[in-house]
Design a protein around this motif. Structure first.
Motif, PDB file in Angstrom:
ATOM      1  N   GLY A 172       0.815  -1.206   0.000  1.00 22.72           N
ATOM      2  CA  GLY A 172       0.000   0.000   0.000  1.00 22.72           C
ATOM      3  C   GLY A 172       0.848   1.254   0.000  1.00 22.72           C
ATOM      4  N   GLY A 173       2.164   1.063  -0.136  1.00 18.51           N
ATOM      5  CA  GLY A 173       3.096   2.175   0.009  1.00 18.51           C
ATOM      6  C   GLY A 173       3.064   3.206  -1.097  1.00 18.51           C
ATOM      7  N   SER A 174       2.373   2.931  -2.202  1.00 17.02           N
ATOM      8  CA  SER A 174       2.284   3.943  -3.265  1.00 17.02           C
ATOM      9  C   SER A 174       1.525   5.176  -2.782  1.00 17.02           C
ATOM     10  CB  SER A 174       1.607   3.358  -4.508  1.00 17.02           C
ATOM     11  OG  SER A 174       2.440   2.402  -5.120  1.00 17.02           O
ATOM     12  N   ASP A 175       0.503   4.971  -1.958  1.00 18.02           N
ATOM     13  CA  ASP A 175      -0.186   6.110  -1.336  1.00 18.02           C
ATOM     14  C   ASP A 175       0.799   6.930  -0.507  1.00 18.02           C
ATOM     15  OD1 ASP A 175      -2.543   5.211  -2.401  1.00 18.02           O
ATOM     16  OD2 ASP A 175      -3.447   4.602  -0.507  1.00 18.02           O
ATOM     17  N   TYR A 176       1.630   6.218   0.243  1.00 12.66           N
ATOM     18  CA  TYR A 176       2.610   6.876   1.111  1.00 12.66           C
ATOM     19  C   TYR A 176       3.625   7.645   0.274  1.00 12.66           C
ATOM     20  CZ  TYR A 176       5.551   7.258   5.336  1.00 12.66           C
ATOM     21  OH  TYR A 176       6.275   7.715   6.409  1.00 12.66           O
ATOM     22  N   SER A 177       4.071   7.044  -0.832  1.00 13.67           N
ATOM     23  CA  SER A 177       4.998   7.743  -1.737  1.00 13.67           C
ATOM     24  C   SER A 177       4.398   9.073  -2.184  1.00 13.67           C
ATOM     25  CB  SER A 177       5.285   6.885  -2.981  1.00 13.67           C
ATOM     26  OG  SER A 177       5.862   5.656  -2.649  1.00 13.67           O
ATOM     27  N   ALA A 178       3.135   9.018  -2.597  1.00 15.14           N
ATOM     28  CA  ALA A 178       2.462  10.223  -3.075  1.00 15.14           C
ATOM     29  C   ALA A 178       2.357  11.272  -1.973  1.00 15.14           C
ATOM     30  CB  ALA A 178       1.076   9.868  -3.606  1.00 15.14           C
ATOM     31  N   ALA A 179       2.067  10.821  -0.749  1.00 17.12           N
ATOM     32  CA  ALA A 179       1.938  11.757   0.372  1.00 17.12           C
ATOM     33  C   ALA A 179       3.279  12.394   0.719  1.00 17.12           C
ATOM     34  CB  ALA A 179       1.372  11.027   1.586  1.00 17.12           C
ATOM     35  N   ILE A 180       4.345  11.614   0.668  1.00 16.52           N
ATOM     36  CA  ILE A 180       5.688  12.146   0.960  1.00 16.52           C
ATOM     37  C   ILE A 180       6.046  13.235  -0.043  1.00 16.52           C
ATOM     38  CG2 ILE A 180       8.149  11.559   0.976  1.00 16.52           C
ATOM     39  CD1 ILE A 180       7.226   8.708   1.941  1.00 16.52           C
ATOM     40  N   ILE A 181       5.778  12.976  -1.307  1.00 17.74           N
ATOM     41  CA  ILE A 181       6.086  13.962  -2.350  1.00 17.74           C
ATOM     42  C   ILE A 181       5.184  15.181  -2.214  1.00 17.74           C
ATOM     43  CG2 ILE A 181       5.998  14.362  -4.848  1.00 17.74           C
ATOM     44  CD1 ILE A 181       6.909  11.390  -5.124  1.00 17.74           C
ATOM     45  N   ALA A 182       3.893  14.960  -1.967  1.00 19.68           N
ATOM     46  CA  ALA A 182       2.959  16.080  -1.804  1.00 19.68           C
ATOM     47  C   ALA A 182       3.377  16.979  -0.652  1.00 19.68           C
ATOM     48  CB  ALA A 182       1.547  15.548  -1.574  1.00 19.68           C
ATOM     49  N   SER A 183       3.804  16.371   0.447  1.00 15.52           N
ATOM     50  CA  SER A 183       4.232  17.147   1.609  1.00 15.52           C
ATOM     51  C   SER A 183       5.492  17.954   1.306  1.00 15.52           C
ATOM     52  CB  SER A 183       4.478  16.209   2.794  1.00 15.52           C
ATOM     53  OG  SER A 183       5.003  16.908   3.898  1.00 15.52           O
ATOM     54  N   ALA A 184       6.453  17.330   0.629  1.00 14.29           N
ATOM     55  CA  ALA A 184       7.731  17.997   0.361  1.00 14.29           C
ATOM     56  C   ALA A 184       7.573  19.197  -0.565  1.00 14.29           C
ATOM     57  CB  ALA A 184       8.722  17.000  -0.237  1.00 14.29           C
ATOM     58  N   ILE A 185       6.646  19.114  -1.527  1.00 10.23           N
ATOM     59  CA  ILE A 185       6.490  20.214  -2.494  1.00 10.23           C
ATOM     60  C   ILE A 185       5.318  21.124  -2.134  1.00 10.23           C
ATOM     61  CG2 ILE A 185       7.509  18.835  -4.344  1.00 10.23           C
ATOM     62  CD1 ILE A 185       4.697  18.407  -5.466  1.00 10.23           C
ATOM     63  N   ASN A 186       4.704  20.887  -0.955  1.00 12.11           N
ATOM     64  CA  ASN A 186       3.542  21.675  -0.529  1.00 12.11           C
ATOM     65  C   ASN A 186       2.460  21.703  -1.614  1.00 12.11           C
ATOM     66  OD1 ASN A 186       4.274  22.684   2.159  1.00 12.11           O
ATOM     67  ND2 ASN A 186       5.947  23.704   1.067  1.00 12.11           N
ATOM     68  N   ALA A 187       2.060  20.533  -2.044  1.00  8.69           N
ATOM     69  CA  ALA A 187       1.074  20.407  -3.120  1.00  8.69           C
ATOM     70  C   ALA A 187      -0.252  21.047  -2.718  1.00  8.69           C
ATOM     71  CB  ALA A 187       0.859  18.936  -3.452  1.00  8.69           C
ATOM     72  N   GLU A 188      -0.982  21.510  -3.704  1.00 10.03           N
ATOM     73  CA  GLU A 188      -2.291  22.105  -3.415  1.00 10.03           C
ATOM     74  C   GLU A 188      -3.316  21.033  -3.060  1.00 10.03           C
ATOM     75  OE1 GLU A 188      -4.651  23.160  -7.234  1.00 10.03           O
ATOM     76  OE2 GLU A 188      -2.540  23.504  -7.775  1.00 10.03           O
ATOM     77  N   VAL A 189      -3.129  19.819  -3.586  1.00  9.87           N
ATOM     78  CA  VAL A 189      -4.039  18.715  -3.280  1.00  9.87           C
ATOM     79  C   VAL A 189      -3.346  17.401  -3.632  1.00  9.87           C
ATOM     80  CG1 VAL A 189      -5.138  18.721  -5.565  1.00  9.87           C
ATOM     81  CG2 VAL A 189      -6.401  17.833  -3.594  1.00  9.87           C
ATOM     82  N   LEU A 190      -3.683  16.359  -2.895  1.00 15.35           N
ATOM     83  CA  LEU A 190      -3.258  15.002  -3.234  1.00 15.35           C
ATOM     84  C   LEU A 190      -4.502  14.243  -3.681  1.00 15.35           C
ATOM     85  CD1 LEU A 190      -1.556  12.421  -3.335  1.00 15.35           C
ATOM     86  CD2 LEU A 190      -1.828  12.212  -0.851  1.00 15.35           C
ATOM     87  N   GLU A 191      -4.511  13.836  -4.942  1.00 19.62           N
ATOM     88  CA  GLU A 191      -5.631  13.070  -5.479  1.00 19.62           C
ATOM     89  C   GLU A 191      -5.241  11.596  -5.539  1.00 19.62           C
ATOM     90  OE1 GLU A 191      -6.831  14.639  -9.231  1.00 19.62           O
ATOM     91  OE2 GLU A 191      -7.352  16.618  -8.436  1.00 19.62           O
ATOM     92  N   ILE A 192      -6.021  10.762  -4.884  1.00 22.58           N
ATOM     93  CA  ILE A 192      -5.795   9.320  -4.917  1.00 22.58           C
ATOM     94  C   ILE A 192      -6.887   8.699  -5.773  1.00 22.58           C
ATOM     95  CG2 ILE A 192      -5.729   7.200  -3.549  1.00 22.58           C
ATOM     96  CD1 ILE A 192      -4.484   8.771  -1.298  1.00 22.58           C
TER      97      ILE A 192
END
Length: 620
Positions: A202-222
């Motif tokens: 299930g770590g692909s969700d986590y990968s996306a969250a780590i990247i979203a957090s680092a770049i201060n994304a406007e939204v994380l869409e799963i």
């Protein structure tokens, strides 16, 4: 910048990948796209590894499926004249995979490094192939291997995120990137030695969250294969509906207790940056989905947001007089479980301190018992403590809502609705945050319990009755006709939804699992090839274990009348126009009423001056 993560079902084949292409092509700004392995590939890789480790040859059969599925995507989307490079990449990686599995097969041994490397091939192959698909479908995309950005360190026996190193690498890359879209594989990372590691299933969700957090994304869409998080599992509760909005902590509770739409660790880096998460369906992108952020709200008076559950749970009970008033007892218990790497799902302890009960995964139950018994061997030997007792075949159900703490009566509603359906609660836990009420019950009651709770908290106050009807002569057929003709009236005026699940006459029967189409009941029964059988009819009703189940007897049969006791004993109500049981020996009649009271199963009999029709009121 947005971060979009597509799960395995969303990229499983050419058809599903077509939806992904349309979604990415519609993006109006820069985006990071994280993809999982093709659906089922990681499971297949783990099966192949297990086979090789066991010295079996079956692992060789998996290569053809892996190659075929990836080749189908290449041939569908990449022009034939441009396929050679990506096909060579696929072949080379499959050769490398085969060499590694052959070595494991020879040694019949696999290390944690082997597990990480083998399981990573799913994302490595899918991401590189999807990058080719993007390029040949007019998407301005650049590929970046996540192992260059997401770093892990070894801690407490496992690989964990190195947050500082990861953030530095991610921000550095994205600051220099000029492409509109960046494609990255999920799940995989690397350690300080450059070796492949993973972020867990299930770590692909986590990968996306780590990247979203680092770049201060406007939204994380799963993006997944369901239209958001649901009020309950749709395969268990037909009336389950998508939840419009959840708080981070509500989503965390639901995901911990089995809602598989989002991987629990995903939320941690997102909460710190207050980035909203949007759960969407790649097969129905027009559906609104579920928004997860830091602002819990109550919509339509729904204080409870969802009901989730964990299957295959075992209860372990440690009890004894030697525990009372002894400090450090709980500490020793959890030290033993921690040393054995046992994850505790739920904890409950009586105020008398005479016992501690924990819930663990069923697969961990015997290891947990062994660890506990060894830790308390002395106390067990002098009979101050009993050996740990294990009960399997349990299910953990959680009722979740951020605002439950501000409203009285939620727990009472949970317990009363389950009690009314004769569902025994084996253990209860509620944290001080009051975001969830957790209960453990026998697995045979899981569908009944979740449907009962869902009806209590989410459905219009319409009581659903499930009928098992025997006898469809003049009386029975008229009853079915009345139910069919008055369906809307019963719902609107009496708040009753009556579903006929099974019917039987003296020759044939129909054993359904859902509501029967009553306008055609006679045709359905006539075409049935199942011979009438009193025992099978009862066993079917018992096995389905539906809430508010009622056996309706429209016969004048003494044989059928003798069946009432076993229906009542299994919390199935009895409604009858058959006079025999009520006119039998007084002791038999009193026994039926006693069973009815004991199990809360209604035993109702009524006749009128007509044909002895059961009266609808008695069904309620």
């Amino acid at each position: 910048m947005k971060v979009l993560k597509f799960g395995g079902t969303s990229v499983a084949n050419a058809e599903s990948l077509s939806n992904v292409l349309k979604i990415v092509q519609k993006q109006k700004g820069p985006a990071a796209v994280i993809v999982s392995a093709l659906g089922g590939i990681t499971d297949l890789l783990m099966e192949m590894l297990s086979s090789a480790q066991s010295g079996k040859q079956e692992y060789r059969k998996g290569f053809l499926e892996i190659e075929t599925r990836h080749m189908n995507i290449i041939k569908t989307f990449v022009p034939i004249g441009n396929q050679s490079a990506i096909i060579s990449f696929l072949k080379k990686n499959l050769n490398d995979l085969e060499a590694q599995l052959d070595a494991i097969h020879l040694l019949e041994e696999a290390t944690p490094k082997n597990f990480a490397t083998i399981s990573s091939y799913g994302e490595i192959l899918s991401s590189r192939i999807i990058q080719e698909v993007f390029l040949y479908n007019d998407i301005d995309s650049v590929y970046q291997d996540s192992r260059n950005l997401i770093k892990t360190v070894f801690h407490d026996g496992r690989q964990v995120l190195d947050q500082e190193s990861s953030e530095n690498a991610i921000t550095s890359f994205f600051n220099e990137n000029k492409s509109t879209t960046v494609l990255l594989p999920g799940y995989i990372a690397s350690n300080e030695n450059g070796e492949t590691t993973t972020l867990g299933r299930g770590g692909s969700d986590y990968s996306a969250a780590i990247i979203a957090s680092a770049i201060n994304a406007e939204v994380l869409e799963i993006w997944t294969d369901v239209s958001g998080m649901y009020t309950a599992h749709p395969k268990i509760v037909a009336q389950a509906k998508p939840i419009d909005k959840l708080s981070y902590y509500e989503a965390m509770e639901l995901s911990h207790f089995g809602a598989k739409v989002i991987y629990p660790p995903t939320l941690q880096p997102i909460i710190e940056k207050n980035i909203p998460i949007l759960i969407k369906n790649s097969f129905a992108p027009e559906d609104p989905g579920t928004i997860i952020d830091d602002t819990p709200i109550i919509e339509n008076g729904e204080i409870v947001k969802g009901i989730s559950h964990i299957d295959k749970v075992a209860l372990i009970n440690l009890e004894g007089s030697g525990m009372i008033g002894i400090t450090g007892f709980s500490k020793r218990l959890f030290e033993a479980l921690s040393a054995a790497k046992i994850n505790v799902i739920m904890i409950t302890q009586a105020s008398s301190e005479h016992s501690i009960c924990i819930g663990v995964r069923e697969e961990d139950a015997m290891a947990a018992k062994k660890a506990i018994d060894e830790k308390f061997a002395f106390e067990i030997s002098i009979k101050k403590v009993l050996p740990a007792q294990v009960e399997k075949d349990m299910v953990n159900i959680a009722v979740v809502g951020e605002k439950m703490k501000d409203h009285q009566g939620i727990s009472g509603k949970v317990f009363s609705s389950l009690g009314a359906n004769n569902i025994n609660i084996r253990a209860i836990a509620q944290g001080a945050s009051e975001r969830n009420i957790s209960i453990i019950i026998d697995k045979k009651n899981v569908s009944k319990a979740i449907n009962t709770l869902h009806e209590s908290f989410f459905e219009a106050q319409v009581k659903e009755l499930n009928l098992f009807v025997t006898g469809v002569g003049n009386v029975g057929s008229k009853l079915l006709e009345q139910i069919d003709n008055q369906t809307d009236y019963l719902i609107e005026n009496l708040r009753l939804k009556i579903r006929v699940i099974a019917i039987s006459n003296s020759k044939k029967m129909v054993l359904g699992t859902d509501a029967m189409e009553l306008s055609q009941w006679d045709t359905i029964l006539e075409e049935s090839e199942t011979k009438a059988n009193v025992d099978l009819f009862f066993e079917h009703a018992k096995k389905l274990n539906l809430r508010n189940s009622i056996f309706v007897d429209n016969t004048a049969s003494e044989v059928i009348a003798k069946e009432y006791a076993r229906y009542l004993n299994n919390n199935i109500g009895v409604v009858t126009c058959n006079k025999i049981a009520a006119a039998d020996a007084l002791n038999n009649y009193l026994n039926l009423k006693k069973i009815s009271r004991k199990y809360g199963s209604p035993y109702l009999f009524e006749t009128n001056v007509g044909a002895g029709l059961p009266i609808i009121d008695t069904l309620n």
